[in-house]
Scaffold this motif. Structure first.
Motif, mmCIF file in Angstrom:
data_model
loop_
_atom_site.group_PDB
_atom_site.id
_atom_site.type_symbol
_atom_site.label_atom_id
_atom_site.label_comp_id
_atom_site.label_asym_id
_atom_site.label_seq_id
_atom_site.Cartn_x
_atom_site.Cartn_y
_atom_site.Cartn_z
ATOM 1 N N UNK A 31 0.783 -1.246 0.000
ATOM 2 C CA UNK A 31 0.000 0.000 0.000
ATOM 3 C C UNK A 31 0.814 1.294 0.000
ATOM 4 N N UNK A 32 1.847 1.384 0.820
ATOM 5 C CA UNK A 32 2.583 2.653 0.894
ATOM 6 C C UNK A 32 3.310 2.985 -0.405
ATOM 7 N N UNK A 33 3.718 1.966 -1.141
ATOM 8 C CA UNK A 33 4.427 2.208 -2.397
ATOM 9 C C UNK A 33 3.454 2.266 -3.574
ATOM 10 N N UNK A 34 2.392 1.518 -3.506
ATOM 11 C CA UNK A 34 1.365 1.588 -4.544
ATOM 12 C C UNK A 34 0.734 2.976 -4.545
ATOM 13 N N UNK A 35 0.547 3.560 -3.362
ATOM 14 C CA UNK A 35 -0.034 4.900 -3.259
ATOM 15 C C UNK A 35 0.868 5.939 -3.921
ATOM 16 N N UNK A 36 2.162 5.699 -3.916
ATOM 17 C CA UNK A 36 3.112 6.620 -4.550
ATOM 18 C C UNK A 36 3.248 6.325 -6.047
ATOM 19 N N UNK A 37 2.514 5.306 -6.506
ATOM 20 C CA UNK A 37 2.518 4.899 -7.914
ATOM 21 C C UNK A 37 3.924 4.609 -8.421
ATOM 22 N N UNK A 38 4.696 3.887 -7.600
ATOM 23 C CA UNK A 38 6.048 3.525 -7.994
ATOM 24 C C UNK A 38 6.018 2.374 -8.993
ATOM 25 N N UNK A 39 6.915 2.423 -9.911
ATOM 26 C CA UNK A 39 7.089 1.363 -10.891
ATOM 27 C C UNK A 39 8.563 1.284 -11.220
ATOM 28 N N UNK A 40 8.896 0.445 -12.173
ATOM 29 C CA UNK A 40 10.299 0.331 -12.561
ATOM 30 C C UNK A 40 10.407 0.080 -14.057
ATOM 31 N N UNK A 41 11.550 0.450 -14.584
ATOM 32 C CA UNK A 41 11.867 0.194 -15.983
ATOM 33 C C UNK A 41 12.798 -1.004 -16.022
ATOM 34 N N UNK A 42 12.500 -1.936 -16.904
ATOM 35 C CA UNK A 42 13.359 -3.109 -17.054
ATOM 36 C C UNK A 42 14.151 -2.977 -18.343
ATOM 37 N N UNK A 43 15.449 -3.223 -18.253
ATOM 38 C CA UNK A 43 16.329 -3.117 -19.410
ATOM 39 C C UNK A 43 17.114 -4.404 -19.574
ATOM 40 N N UNK A 44 17.058 -4.966 -20.769
ATOM 41 C CA UNK A 44 17.857 -6.139 -21.132
ATOM 42 C C UNK A 44 19.251 -5.633 -21.489
ATOM 43 N N UNK A 45 20.258 -6.027 -20.719
ATOM 44 C CA UNK A 45 21.612 -5.513 -20.948
ATOM 45 C C UNK A 45 22.201 -5.984 -22.275
ATOM 46 N N UNK A 46 21.651 -7.041 -22.854
ATOM 47 C CA UNK A 46 22.201 -7.528 -24.114
ATOM 48 C C UNK A 46 21.951 -6.551 -25.262
#
Length: 88
Positions: A31-46
């Motif tokens: 809840x505390x992080x969902x409320x801040x609408x946090x997400x992440x970017x995924x990067x394939x290093x290849x």
């Protein structure tokens, strides 16, 4: 409130990457992080020569605001602490 940039560096066929993704998803769904609408970017290093050269043997890597937070395994409590600090 500042929103931390979260990045997950991965490569195909990496079982630790799958575990890191699962841990990130679980923490960010709290809840505390969902409320801040946090997400992440995924990067394939290849797909990025510089990332591949730098992190080839250290995948997965979690970056918070472009700084290495975790290599190999995501520790949920350590991630929570860092995110709380970044959101303060």
């Amino acid at each position: 409130m500042p929103v931390p940039r979260i990045s997950l560096l991965t490569k195909p066929g990496c079982h630790l990457c799958d575990e890191a993704r699962t841990a990130l998803d679980a923490v960010l769904a709290e809840p505390e992080f969902a409320a801040a609408e946090l997400g992440y970017a995924e990067t394939d290093i290849l797909g990025d020569e510089a990332l591949r050269a730098e992190y080839a043997e250290e995948i997965p890597v979690v970056l918070l605001d472009d700084r290495v937070h975790t290599i190999w395994r995501v520790e949920p409590e350590r991630l929570r602490t860092a995110l709380r600090k970044a959101l303060a």
